[in-house]
Design a protein around this motif. Structure first.
Motif, PDB file in Angstrom:
ATOM      1  N   PRO A   7       0.828  -1.214   0.000  1.00 10.29           N
ATOM      2  CA  PRO A   7       0.000   0.000   0.000  1.00 10.29           C
ATOM      3  C   PRO A   7       0.855   1.254   0.000  1.00 10.29           C
ATOM      4  CG  PRO A   7      -0.764  -1.569   1.661  1.00 10.29           C
ATOM      5  CD  PRO A   7       0.544  -2.082   1.160  1.00 10.29           C
ATOM      6  N   ARG A 219     -11.158   1.372 -13.672  1.00  6.11           N
ATOM      7  CA  ARG A 219     -10.757   2.735 -13.318  1.00  6.11           C
ATOM      8  C   ARG A 219     -11.983   3.586 -12.996  1.00  6.11           C
ATOM      9  NH1 ARG A 219      -6.287   6.319 -13.782  1.00  6.11           N
ATOM     10  NH2 ARG A 219      -6.971   8.217 -12.721  1.00  6.11           N
ATOM     11  N   GLY A 222     -13.310   2.684  -9.605  1.00  4.47           N
ATOM     12  CA  GLY A 222     -12.459   3.228  -8.548  1.00  4.47           C
ATOM     13  C   GLY A 222     -12.664   4.710  -8.352  1.00  4.47           C
ATOM     14  N   THR A 229     -12.488  -2.167  -2.014  1.00  7.63           N
ATOM     15  CA  THR A 229     -11.817  -3.453  -2.109  1.00  7.63           C
ATOM     16  C   THR A 229     -11.990  -4.012  -3.521  1.00  7.63           C
ATOM     17  OG1 THR A 229     -13.783  -4.708  -1.477  1.00  7.63           O
ATOM     18  CG2 THR A 229     -12.355  -3.930   0.315  1.00  7.63           C
ATOM     19  N   ARG A 230     -11.288  -5.100  -3.788  1.00 11.75           N
ATOM     20  CA  ARG A 230     -11.445  -5.804  -5.062  1.00 11.75           C
ATOM     21  C   ARG A 230     -12.914  -6.149  -5.306  1.00 11.75           C
ATOM     22  NH1 ARG A 230     -11.643 -11.587  -5.661  1.00 11.75           N
ATOM     23  NH2 ARG A 230     -10.744 -12.401  -7.608  1.00 11.75           N
ATOM     24  N   ILE A 248      -6.178  -4.625 -12.799  1.00 11.87           N
ATOM     25  CA  ILE A 248      -6.178  -3.543 -11.803  1.00 11.87           C
ATOM     26  C   ILE A 248      -4.816  -2.894 -11.655  1.00 11.87           C
ATOM     27  CG2 ILE A 248      -5.737  -4.990  -9.759  1.00 11.87           C
ATOM     28  CD1 ILE A 248      -7.974  -3.192  -8.386  1.00 11.87           C
ATOM     29  N   ALA A 249      -3.753  -3.651 -11.843  1.00  9.82           N
ATOM     30  CA  ALA A 249      -2.416  -3.075 -11.715  1.00  9.82           C
ATOM     31  C   ALA A 249      -2.154  -2.028 -12.791  1.00  9.82           C
ATOM     32  CB  ALA A 249      -1.369  -4.176 -11.776  1.00  9.82           C
ATOM     33  N   LEU A 253      -5.459   2.871 -10.687  1.00  4.78           N
ATOM     34  CA  LEU A 253      -5.771   2.904  -9.260  1.00  4.78           C
ATOM     35  C   LEU A 253      -4.531   2.531  -8.460  1.00  4.78           C
ATOM     36  CD1 LEU A 253      -9.269   1.156  -9.276  1.00  4.78           C
ATOM     37  CD2 LEU A 253      -8.740   3.587  -9.544  1.00  4.78           C
ATOM     38  N   VAL A 254      -4.480   2.968  -7.221  1.00  9.29           N
ATOM     39  CA  VAL A 254      -3.300   2.711  -6.388  1.00  9.29           C
ATOM     40  C   VAL A 254      -3.701   1.905  -5.153  1.00  9.29           C
ATOM     41  CG1 VAL A 254      -2.054   4.738  -7.193  1.00  9.29           C
ATOM     42  CG2 VAL A 254      -3.559   4.939  -5.201  1.00  9.29           C
ATOM     43  N   PRO A 255      -2.812   1.007  -4.680  1.00  9.51           N
ATOM     44  CA  PRO A 255      -3.132   0.194  -3.503  1.00  9.51           C
ATOM     45  C   PRO A 255      -3.019   1.001  -2.215  1.00  9.51           C
ATOM     46  CG  PRO A 255      -0.919  -0.304  -4.273  1.00  9.51           C
ATOM     47  CD  PRO A 255      -1.503   0.663  -5.261  1.00  9.51           C
ATOM     48  N   TRP A 266      -8.068  -0.404  -3.026  1.00 11.01           N
ATOM     49  CA  TRP A 266      -7.509   0.390  -4.110  1.00 11.01           C
ATOM     50  C   TRP A 266      -8.232   1.722  -4.119  1.00 11.01           C
ATOM     51  CZ3 TRP A 266      -3.659  -1.656  -7.353  1.00 11.01           C
ATOM     52  CH2 TRP A 266      -3.381  -3.018  -7.142  1.00 11.01           C
TER      53      TRP A 266
END
Length: 400
Positions: A7, A219, A222, A229-230, A248-249, A253-255, A266
């Motif tokens: 994170p 995206r 998010g 969450t996922r 998702i990577a 989006l950022v963790p 995310w």
């Protein structure tokens, strides 16, 4: 996902809640200039539903964020096409399967190509499609222009709501495939047209591969959620968990980690740039509002257990047929099961989170009454009987 990235930051539970409220349009000054269409683009999807108590859910969603915007203005914003001079008018939105049946911004048409392809490749359907009916529907739409299922020859074989006619089966199949599109509701009936005629030429394609479609929708989810969450992100447009994992990577989006959340999360990086501040909306929420439509997420963020009881037998209902959560001060402080009798808004059942919730619930009821042209509010039942008199007194004290 087998490997999770570290994170980039940790949010407190309160920070996450405020990020969510701002992302959903409930914290800060509403962009009234962008209006209903701005709300639609911010959320990415507005759910439709047949139930109409105060109003239909797709009307309640912008009302909750913008206040008492005219109901005709809401419908026009969704369905009235933009003027393009000498060119054919083009729609702002279309209806398709997202979280459920939803109104979606027209510019997202290309990003649902993955779902259209999946429907085309689907081997089995619940409804049989007689030979030649599909082709006849397309031919009729091409010759006559936009039509409802009734105008195409009838929506039902019998009076049962589920017993679709062959014509209705065909046109709904064409809608799923993307050969037909709904860009208008008329008297709550879908109006079908050929996609080639209704969707702007620049958008009318299925060229994007599944990965690009999914990256975009992840995206968008998010951004609309702020942080999730996922499972939250997957649920927004009803994607599969593995579809989210695959993109998702690369979605932008950022963790992040959120206090009290047992699962990784995310976030939209733009939502983390500045602390969420501003005025909180006080309002009744549709049970189909994207702020609360996922039960586990609502419990995690607000500590509020919410369940639509319209489809629950009457004797098993706890809060009422169409209990609407009340949002105030960034919290869910109660719920109201409303009805209308003439020009009276009737609060059939009210549940309050203690005496401090009374003023907010009264304000939310009076604003809703004014919006639907009701002259007064009558309270029938309050789950905590000792709060009925304070609520009635507050309703009498506040200006209508």
């Amino acid at each position: 996902m087998t490997t999770l990235p570290r994170p980039i930051t940790e949010l407190s539970a309160d920070e996450a809640r405020r990020v969510v409220l701002r992302a959903q349009g409930f914290l800060g000054s509403p962009n009234r200039g962008a209006g209903v269409r701005g709300v639609l683009r911010r959320l990415g999807a507005v759910q439709l539903d047949t139930i109409s108590v105060l109003a239909r859910s797709h009307e309640l969603v912008p009302y909750a964020r913008l206040g008492a915007v005219g109901r005709k203005a809401v419908e026009d914003a969704y369905w009235k096409p933009r003027s393009a001079g000498a060119s054919p008018a083009r729609p702002h939105a279309f209806e398709y399967w997202s979280h459920a049946a939803c109104i979606l911004p027209i510019e997202e048409w290309p990003h649902f190509a993955f779902r259209r392809r999946a429907y085309r490749d689907r081997p089995h359907w619940h409804h049989e499609l007689p030979d030649g009916v599909y082709e006849q529907v397309i031919k009729q739409l091409r010759a006559e222009g936009p039509l409802t299922a009734t105008e195409l020859g009838g929506a039902k074989r019998t009076g049962e709501w589920w017993d679709w006619s062959a014509t209705k089966v065909a046109v709904e199949r064409a809608l799923m495939y993307g050969e037909v599109v709904c860009v208008e509701r008329r008297g709550w009936k879908r109006v079908y047209d050929l996609a080639e005629r209704a969707v702007p030429d620049a958008l009318l394609h299925d060229e994007l591969d599944d990965a690009e479609c999914l990256r975009r929708l992840v995206r968008l989810a998010g951004q609309a959620l702020g942080v999730g969450t996922r499972a939250d992100i997957a649920d927004y447009h009803r994607l599969k968990g593995e579809q989210v994992d695959a993109v998702i990577a690369d979605s932008g989006l950022v963790p992040v980690a959120v206090e009290g959340w047992s699962k990784p999360a995310w976030a939209d990086p733009a939502a983390l740039e500045t602390p969420p501040r501003g005025r909180h909306r006080t309002t009744l929420l549709s049970p189909f509002d994207s702020l609360v439509w996922e039960r586990a997420r609502t419990e995690r963020i607000f500590g509020f257990t919410h369940r639509l009881e319209a489809y629950v037998p009457r004797h098993k209902r706890v809060y009422g047929y169409f209990a609407m959560p009340v949002l105030a001060g960034g919290r869910l402080v109660g719920r109201v099961d409303p009805a209308r009798e003439g020009r009276t808004l009737v609060a059939r059942q009210v549940a309050l989170d203690g005496p401090k919730a009374v003023p907010a619930v009264a304000r939310a009821l009076l604003e809703a009454a004014s919006w639907v042209d009701c002259a007064d509010v009558r309270v029938e039942r309050v789950d905590a009987p000792e709060l009925r008199e304070p609520l009635t007194r507050e309703l009498a004290r506040l200006p209508a």
